[in-house]
Write a protein that holds these residues in place. Structure first.
Motif, PDB file in Angstrom:
ATOM      1  N   PHE A 125       0.818  -1.220   0.000  1.00  0.00           N
ATOM      2  CA  PHE A 125       0.000   0.000   0.000  1.00  0.00           C
ATOM      3  C   PHE A 125       0.851   1.268   0.000  1.00  0.00           C
ATOM      4  CE2 PHE A 125       0.955  -1.084   4.334  1.00  0.00           C
ATOM      5  CZ  PHE A 125       1.251   0.133   4.930  1.00  0.00           C
ATOM      6  N   VAL A 126       2.169   1.115   0.051  1.00  0.00           N
ATOM      7  CA  VAL A 126       3.062   2.265   0.182  1.00  0.00           C
ATOM      8  C   VAL A 126       3.567   2.694  -1.197  1.00  0.00           C
ATOM      9  CG1 VAL A 126       5.180   3.142   1.221  1.00  0.00           C
ATOM     10  CG2 VAL A 126       3.804   1.465   2.448  1.00  0.00           C
ATOM     11  N   SER A 127       3.420   3.966  -1.480  1.00  0.00           N
ATOM     12  CA  SER A 127       3.998   4.539  -2.700  1.00  0.00           C
ATOM     13  C   SER A 127       4.613   5.891  -2.337  1.00  0.00           C
ATOM     14  CB  SER A 127       2.916   4.740  -3.769  1.00  0.00           C
ATOM     15  OG  SER A 127       2.015   5.758  -3.378  1.00  0.00           O
ATOM     16  N   SER A 128       5.490   6.357  -3.184  1.00  0.00           N
ATOM     17  CA  SER A 128       6.105   7.670  -2.941  1.00  0.00           C
ATOM     18  C   SER A 128       5.050   8.768  -2.881  1.00  0.00           C
ATOM     19  CB  SER A 128       7.134   7.988  -4.028  1.00  0.00           C
ATOM     20  OG  SER A 128       8.218   7.099  -3.937  1.00  0.00           O
ATOM     21  N   SER A 129       4.045   8.674  -3.745  1.00  0.00           N
ATOM     22  CA  SER A 129       3.013   9.725  -3.749  1.00  0.00           C
ATOM     23  C   SER A 129       2.203   9.704  -2.455  1.00  0.00           C
ATOM     24  CB  SER A 129       2.108   9.601  -4.978  1.00  0.00           C
ATOM     25  OG  SER A 129       1.521   8.336  -5.045  1.00  0.00           O
ATOM     26  N   VAL A 130       1.944   8.521  -1.901  1.00  0.00           N
ATOM     27  CA  VAL A 130       1.240   8.431  -0.618  1.00  0.00           C
ATOM     28  C   VAL A 130       2.099   9.049   0.484  1.00  0.00           C
ATOM     29  CG1 VAL A 130       0.483   6.796   1.167  1.00  0.00           C
ATOM     30  CG2 VAL A 130      -0.239   6.478  -1.192  1.00  0.00           C
ATOM     31  N   VAL A 131       3.391   8.743   0.469  1.00  0.00           N
ATOM     32  CA  VAL A 131       4.305   9.306   1.464  1.00  0.00           C
ATOM     33  C   VAL A 131       4.325  10.835   1.369  1.00  0.00           C
ATOM     34  CG1 VAL A 131       6.739   9.477   2.155  1.00  0.00           C
ATOM     35  CG2 VAL A 131       5.731   7.239   1.665  1.00  0.00           C
ATOM     36  N   ARG A 132       4.419  11.355   0.147  1.00  0.00           N
ATOM     37  CA  ARG A 132       4.429  12.817  -0.035  1.00  0.00           C
ATOM     38  C   ARG A 132       3.142  13.444   0.496  1.00  0.00           C
ATOM     39  NH1 ARG A 132       6.481  11.294  -5.165  1.00  0.00           N
ATOM     40  NH2 ARG A 132       4.469  11.735  -6.119  1.00  0.00           N
ATOM     41  N   GLU A 133       2.006  12.816   0.226  1.00  0.00           N
ATOM     42  CA  GLU A 133       0.730  13.366   0.666  1.00  0.00           C
ATOM     43  C   GLU A 133       0.617  13.346   2.190  1.00  0.00           C
ATOM     44  OE1 GLU A 133      -4.064  12.717   0.033  1.00  0.00           O
ATOM     45  OE2 GLU A 133      -2.664  11.777  -1.358  1.00  0.00           O
ATOM     46  N   ILE A 134       0.986  12.236   2.805  1.00  0.00           N
ATOM     47  CA  ILE A 134       0.924  12.152   4.268  1.00  0.00           C
ATOM     48  C   ILE A 134       1.835  13.215   4.884  1.00  0.00           C
ATOM     49  CG2 ILE A 134       1.515  10.714   6.268  1.00  0.00           C
ATOM     50  CD1 ILE A 134       0.636   8.278   4.546  1.00  0.00           C
ATOM     51  N   HIS A 136       2.850  16.019   3.526  1.00  0.00           N
ATOM     52  CA  HIS A 136       2.288  17.346   3.234  1.00  0.00           C
ATOM     53  C   HIS A 136       1.275  17.773   4.295  1.00  0.00           C
ATOM     54  CE1 HIS A 136       0.767  20.749   0.921  1.00  0.00           C
ATOM     55  NE2 HIS A 136      -0.453  20.298   1.171  1.00  0.00           N
ATOM     56  N   PHE A 137       0.496  16.817   4.766  1.00  0.00           N
ATOM     57  CA  PHE A 137      -0.533  17.136   5.757  1.00  0.00           C
ATOM     58  C   PHE A 137      -0.069  16.900   7.193  1.00  0.00           C
ATOM     59  CE2 PHE A 137      -3.126  16.592   1.910  1.00  0.00           C
ATOM     60  CZ  PHE A 137      -3.787  17.811   1.917  1.00  0.00           C
ATOM     61  N   GLY A 138       1.242  16.742   7.375  1.00  0.00           N
ATOM     62  CA  GLY A 138       1.797  16.649   8.718  1.00  0.00           C
ATOM     63  C   GLY A 138       1.692  15.289   9.369  1.00  0.00           C
ATOM     64  N   GLY A 139       1.385  14.259   8.586  1.00  0.00           N
ATOM     65  CA  GLY A 139       1.271  12.911   9.142  1.00  0.00           C
ATOM     66  C   GLY A 139       2.630  12.273   9.373  1.00  0.00           C
ATOM     67  N   ASP A 140       2.622  11.185  10.098  1.00  0.00           N
ATOM     68  CA  ASP A 140       3.838  10.458  10.455  1.00  0.00           C
ATOM     69  C   ASP A 140       4.194   9.464   9.352  1.00  0.00           C
ATOM     70  OD1 ASP A 140       5.928   9.123  11.671  1.00  0.00           O
ATOM     71  OD2 ASP A 140       4.668   8.093  13.141  1.00  0.00           O
TER      72      ASP A 140
END
Length: 159
Positions: A125-134, A136-140
């Motif tokens: 479920f992990v992708s670079s775009s998911v990491v960037r989005e999380i 961006h919104f201050g997620g861990d």
């Protein structure tokens, strides 16, 4: 000597990328991780930072070389006598996309083959775009990327 290349933008590199690299390194004598700037996207981290983050995450894998390159992958492969591309697959959608890419590359150079590795379920479920989005919104994102990537993001954000 069997040499392969694992190309990608790795923007940023994820634990899924690291898993594919480590597993592919057990199959090939030399694995070149080729970092490129995806001209279709605005980059999150500079290429140089991505290279350093990958090198730091893979210091214990002796047969992996991390490089950056521009231009056609097939040209890079011919110049460096590499005949195999490694690609990681998370889903059927990835397969469909990568199948088309493999066919285009084979059309450009019929001597090049593509080697597919399925990601481990915990990374699917992990992708670079998911990491960037999380991020961006201050997620861990600490469980999704290597420590070297967290360090690179922190350094880049403070510039």
């Amino acid at each position: 000597m069997k040499k392969a290349v694992f190309p990608g933008s790795f923007d940023p590199v994820t634990n899924g990328h690291i898993d594919i690299i480590r597993r592919a390194a057990t199959v090939f004598d030399t694995l070149v991780v080729g970092v490129f700037n995806n001209v279709r996207k605005q980059s999150f981290l500079p290429v140089e930072d991505r290279v350093v983050a990958l090198q730091e995450a893979l210091t214990d894998v002796k047969n992996v070389q991390v490089v950056s390159f521009d231009g056609l992958l097939t040209d890079y492969m011919v110049q460096n006598d590499i005949k195999v591309i490694v690609r990681g697959l998370r889903s059927v959608t990835d397969y469909e996309y990568e199948q088309g890419q493999a066919q285009i590359i084979h059309q450009l150079n019929p001597t090049i083959d593509t080697f597919f590795l399925l990601t481990k379920p915990e990374c699917s479920f992990v992708s670079s775009s998911v990491v960037r989005e999380i991020h961006h919104f201050g997620g861990d994102i600490s469980t999704l990327v290597p420590k070297s990537v967290l360090k690179a993001i922190e350094c880049f954000s403070n510039k």
